[in-house]
Design a protein around this motif. Structure first.
Motif, mmCIF file in Angstrom:
data_model
loop_
_atom_site.group_PDB
_atom_site.id
_atom_site.type_symbol
_atom_site.label_atom_id
_atom_site.label_comp_id
_atom_site.label_asym_id
_atom_site.label_seq_id
_atom_site.Cartn_x
_atom_site.Cartn_y
_atom_site.Cartn_z
ATOM 1 N N LEU A 33 0.842 -1.202 0.000
ATOM 2 C CA LEU A 33 0.000 0.000 0.000
ATOM 3 C C LEU A 33 0.873 1.246 0.000
ATOM 4 N N SER A 95 -1.663 2.247 7.911
ATOM 5 C CA SER A 95 -2.264 1.833 6.642
ATOM 6 C C SER A 95 -3.684 2.363 6.500
ATOM 7 N N ILE A 96 -4.440 2.364 7.606
ATOM 8 C CA ILE A 96 -5.803 2.893 7.562
ATOM 9 C C ILE A 96 -5.781 4.387 7.220
ATOM 10 N N ALA A 99 -4.968 4.824 3.517
ATOM 11 C CA ALA A 99 -6.093 4.470 2.648
ATOM 12 C C ALA A 99 -7.178 5.537 2.644
ATOM 13 N N THR A 141 3.539 3.615 8.888
ATOM 14 C CA THR A 141 3.588 2.295 8.260
ATOM 15 C C THR A 141 5.010 1.928 7.867
ATOM 16 N N ILE A 208 -5.384 2.071 -3.871
ATOM 17 C CA ILE A 208 -5.733 1.796 -2.479
ATOM 18 C C ILE A 208 -6.312 0.404 -2.320
ATOM 19 N N CYS A 212 -4.467 -2.401 -0.054
ATOM 20 C CA CYS A 212 -5.136 -2.894 1.147
ATOM 21 C C CYS A 212 -5.258 -4.414 1.151
ATOM 22 N N CYS A 213 -5.427 -5.004 -0.008
ATOM 23 C CA CYS A 213 -5.487 -6.469 -0.097
ATOM 24 C C CYS A 213 -4.183 -7.089 0.401
ATOM 25 N N VAL A 215 -2.021 -5.617 2.437
ATOM 26 C CA VAL A 215 -1.891 -5.322 3.862
ATOM 27 C C VAL A 215 -2.617 -6.371 4.698
#
Length: 458
Positions: A33, A95-96, A99, A141, A208, A212-213, A215
Motif C-alpha cells: 500500500l 495503513s488505515i 487508505a 507504516t 488503495i 489494502c489487499c 496489507v
C-alpha cells in the motif's frame, strides 16, 4: 546493559536460523500500500497539480509539506515503537490513515469548496493539508514495517532477503500503478479540470484497493516479532539516542541511506518531464521507460535473495550499483534528443543500479542495528527523517527553477541544459559517487550466515 539484553535473546535468535520462503514473501507484501501510493506520489503528483493550473513552485510546496510531515512523523513513530513495540498495530493504524487520506490528495480542494473560491493559494493550502495527513500515515507504516526486519531474525542473509523481497514488491507496486494509469488515461483522455481530477481519483481508488489487499495478507500471515515481545515481557531497557550518535557507523549508514533515497526519488519525480520535454519521446514513454526500470529492478531484487550475504558482499554490491548510476546518469545528462532510443538502455542500467543500492543500502541499517533491537525504531525513524527532508527540499528547489518555461526548455538549440537534465543526470551521479566513497570507508562487522531454509527461486 546492552550485553545483558543480548543474553535475553531466544535460542532461535541466538542461533540466527534462516527464514522460510513463505515468511519472507508475506513480510514483503506488507509495504505494498505504501509502495503503490508512493509511486503515484512521486510520479504523478507534480504533473497532476500543474495540469490543474498550479505553478511548479506551488506544486513543489504541496510535495514539500507532505515530505516535512513525513520526516517529523518518522522520529516520533520510531520513538514510540521502541518504547511500546506492537509493530503490527502501528502498521495497521498507519495503513488505515493512508487508505482514507490518499484519494483526497488527488481529489478536490476542500478549503476551496468551503469558502467558495478557487484561488491558487487556497488550492495550495488544501492539497498541502491532505498531503501532510497522507504522509503521517505513510511514515508510521514505513517505520514499523522497516523496523520489523531486525526483530524477525538476526540472520544476516535472511535480513537481506527480507529487504530484497520488500524491494521486489515495490517494483510490483510501481508496475501495477503504471498499468492502472495506462487504462485510466486511455479510457478518459481528459483535458478539462473535472476530468483530470476524475482520472487521478480512479487511479488512487484502484491503488488503495490493491494495496489494502496485500496489507490484509501481511497482517494475517505475519506474527508479531518474538524478539521484541520477549524484550518487553521481561525487562525493557530502551537504548539511548546518544548510543547511536557515538557510533561513526551511524553517520556513514545515514549518509548512504539518504543519498540512495535521494537518487531514486528525485530521478523518479523528474523522469516523465525528461523523456517528454528534453528527449521529445512519445507520450507512451512516460509509462514505458519507468516500466523497464522497475522490471529490471524486480529481476535483480529476486536474484539478490538467493545470495548468502556477508558485510563484504554488501559493500561490493552497493558500490557496483553506485558505479552503474554514475555511468547512466552521466549518459543521461549529455544524451541528445536524436538518440532518445538509448534511454531504454539506460533504463535497464538504472533499474539494476536501483535494486543493488536500495537492497544493500537498507540492509546496512540492519548491520548497524545488529542485536540492539530496542533502538531499531529510532535508527529507522531518524534515517527516514533525514531522507524525507532532503528529498522534499531537493524537489522543491528543482521545481522552483522550473517555474519559467524558458528555463525548463533551455536545451540543445541554445547550447544549454534544462534543470531536468541536471536533476536526473548530474545530481544522482554525484550522490552515487559520494555514497560509494562512504561505503568503501565503512568498517562493518564481518558476518557469515547460512542460506535460506528454502530458496525463493525454484
Amino acid at each position: 546493559m546492552v550485553d545483558a539484553i543480548h543474553d535475553e535473546l531466544p535460542a532461535r535468535a541466538q542461533n540466527a536460523e534462516p527464514l522460510r520462503r513463505l515468511e519472507i514473501l508475506v513480510y514483503g507484501a506488507g509495504h505494498m500500500l505504501n509502495d503503490i501510493t508512493s509511486a503515484c506520489w512521486f510520479t504523478y503528483l507534480l504533473l497532476f497539480l500543474t495540469d490543474l493550473g498550479l505553478s511548479p513552485r506551488d506544486a513543489a510546496i504541496v510535495m514539500l509539506s507532505g515530505q516535512v510531515a513525513d520526516a517529523f512523523t518518522t522520529i516520533f513513530a520510531g520513538e514510540l515503537i521502541d518504547r511500546f513495540g506492537h509493530f503490527k498495530k502501528w502498521h495497521a493504524g498507519g495503513s488505515i490513515l493512508v487508505a482514507i487520506s490518499f484519494s483526497s490528495v488527488f481529489g478536490g480542494c476542500l478549503p476551496c469548496k468551503i469558502i467558495g473560491k478557487n484561488s491558487s493559494t487556497l488550492q495550495t493550502i488544501g492539497y498541502s493539508l491532505f498531503a501532510a495527513i497522507f504522509n503521517v500515515g505513510w511514515a508510521v507504516t514505513q517505520v514499523s514495517h522497516m523496523s520489523m526486519v531486525n526483530c524477525i531474525t538476526l540472520n544476516p542473509t535472511s535480513r537481506v532477503a527480507l529487504n530484497s523481497c520488500r524491494n521486489a514488491f515495490t517494483m510490483v507496486a510501481n508496475l501495477s500503478l503504471y498499468a492502472f494509469a495506462l487504462v485510466v488515461f486511455s479510457v478518459y483522455n481528459a483535458k478539462a479540470y473535472d476530468g483530470i481530477k476524475l482520472e487521478y481519483r480512479w487511479i488512487a481508488y484502484m491503488s488503495i484497493f490493491m494495496g489494502c489487499c496485500f496489507v490484509v495478507v501481511f497482517l494475517i500471515g505475519t506474527k508479531e516479532p518474538a524478539l521484541k515481545q520477549r524484550r518487553h515481557s521481561e525487562s525493557f531497557s530502551k537504548i539511548s539516542w546518544n548510543y547511536w550518535f557515538k557510533k561513526a557507523l551511524y553517520y556513514q549508514v545515514a549518509i548512504v541511506y539518504v543519498l540512495t533515497r535521494l537518487i531514486t526519488n528525485v530521478s523518479q519525480a523528474l523522469l516523465a518531464f525528461y523523456v517528454i520535454d528534453d528527449l521529445g519521446m512519445p507520450q507512451s514513454s512516460k509509462a514505458l521507460v519507468p516500466a523497464i526500470i522497475y522490471i529490471s529492478s524486480f529481476i535483480v531484487s529476486v536474484i539478490l535473495q538467493e545470495i548468502s550475504w556477508t558485510s563484504s558482499r554488501l559493500k561490493v554490491s552497493y558500490t557496483s550499483g553506485a558505479i552503474l548510476w554514475i555511468l547512466s546518469g552521466s549518459g543521461i545528462f549529455v544524451l541528445p534528443s536524436s538518440l532518445h532510443s538509448s534511454m531504454y538502455i539506460f533504463s535497464v542500467i538504472i533499474g539494476i543500479a536501483n535494486a543493488l543500492m536500495m537492497v544493500t543500502g537498507i540492509s546496512m541499517q540492519s548491520m548497524l542495528i545488529g542485536k540492539d533491537l530496542n533502538g531499531c525504531g529510532f535508527v529507522c525513524g531518524s534515517l527516514s527523517f533525514m531522507d524525507k527532508l532532503s528529498c522534499g527540499l531537493a524537489l522543491y528547489a528543482l521545481e522552483s527553477y522550473q517555474d519559467s518555461d524558458q528555463i525548463m526548455r533551455s536545451s540543445a538549440e541554445n547550447g544549454g541544459f534544462s534543470v531536468t537534465r541536471y536533476g536526473l543526470g548530474l545530481i544522482p551521479s554525484f550522490c552515487a559517487l559520494i555514497s560509494a566513497l562512504v561505503t568503501c570507508s565503512m568498517e562493518l562487522e564481518e558476518t557469515h550466515s547460512e542460506q535460506l531454509t528454502e530458496p525463493l527461486l525454484v
